[in-house]
Design a protein around this motif. Sequence first.
Motif: not given
Length: 552
Positions: A152-157, A164-179
């Motif tokens: 799953a992927k965490t939410k972009d902030t 629209n992206q602000l100055e503090n935009f941060q792309q979410g993190t992909r979390i890859e898992a076997k389960i």
Amino acid sequence: MDNVDTVSTDVLIIGGGPSGLATAIYLADRLKQKGLNNRILLIDKGNSIGSHILSGAVIKPDVFQELLPDVEFSEIPFNARVTKDRMVLLGEHSHIKLPFHAPYMSNKGYYTASLGQLCKYLAVKAQQKGVEIYTGFAVDEILYKDGKVIGAKTKDTGLDHHGNQLENFQQGTRIEAKITVFAEGPRGPLTKMLINKFNLTEGRNEQVYSLGCKELWSVPQGNIEPGEIYHTLGYPLQNDEFGGGFIYGLNDNKVAVGIVVGLDYKDPTFDVHDAMQVWKTSSFVSKILKGGKLVEYGAKTLPEGGYYAIPKLYVDNALIVGDGAGLVAMPTLKGIHLSVKSGILAAQTITEALSKNDTSENTLKHYETSIKSGTIHKEMFKVRNFRQGFEKGLFAGGFHFGTQLITGGAGFFGRLRSIPDYKTTKKLKDFKKKPFKERFKGKLEFDKVLTFDKVTDVYYSGVYHDEQQVVHVRINDPEKYKKVNIDQYGAPEQFYCSSEVYELHTNKSGEKEIRIHAENCMHCRTCDIKSPGLGITWAVPNGGNGPDFQNM
């Protein structure tokens, strides 16, 4: 894609409630027993474990000894042991304490508790066993590869209201898992996506829900004893409104009070929060709260569809546990022990899958098999038709329940089907009975001593949302919403929402429009369930946003 941070883990658990934490704890123990060193990562959208957790709660405690066999029972932070347990038939000015319990409703040997505090305790235990827990991270996307879940992927902030992206935009993190384990609670948005993508409800009943509104009070000594609990029937609900009230005496002169109402009610103006305020004015309830002070408020939905509404609980690389799986037993309205048990069973299956390096459906189906061959099945199957029997009112429901008791849950009519809650609301022109506000005329002006408006109650939930973000409740088709939800139903969202997120506004030209105050949102997800035509979709806001429950 190259710029997206990626984290890899063996097991990703989404949600830090009782089912997610039980999965983590039991899995850590089992892996250690097998000499395996797999990474377990649990993420929760609340700013801390427990901040989004709410339940009555009276808990059947046995399963916690199975989950934590090396822990002294007295160490587990239950509140008071149930010492007095009565059902009360409630009128506005009178009450009758029934001399018997409805079948399955006895709470002898159980404990009152703050489920939030219990989850905080379980989180510490999980971390001691090596589980990594990260709070304040919202997850809004399931990751797939070749049509199979891979995490799953965490939410972009750092986005404004328009995305629209602000100055503090941060792309979410992909979390890859076997389960990946989905432990989001009732109507979790990712669980909903998973169920829809893989058609996991094929052949199952529609899930139906209730909404519970709860207040925690501090009252003078002597008003109620620790472990003294009551469940109320009757006032202020009518025959065709399923539900009742609860009063749980806690330690330190605290009492948890609230009502739970099935979302299959027909009145488009019915308001569960306001019904709770009316309920508190009854002579029986008001006497217990007299001289007390409100400490905390919250609201939550509960899945009530029962055994036949449990979806398929596994796909390649993924499992569903707890309330998201619909594991609540009616009529007891108890699901905490079933959530914990589902986490234990999920952990057993995951251990087997990791040890064989096979996370396919073929291995993970053992989780569902173990549910159907064990105590969860035993508890839910014998009341498999309970909730559906009440769809035509309390009298019909009582008859159905009687036949089910005689026939081991089958009843005289076989499997009963469910009508989804969003289809049961009547249009304004079709609802012929007295609407809610007329029924309780003169009782809906709240004194802020015993009774409270929604805005005041929301203050006591500690709710907070970032101002700069995409609004997390979305009207799917604004034009259709105006023609249907507002013009035909009178915008029932303004009533069923437990925290005044939806306001019906008439503009200068006389046009009615809905205004969304997402900053009030309690994350109960009622709007995603009850909106006529499924007109609204609830999504996760930024991580750490929402209520900040302390002892709910």
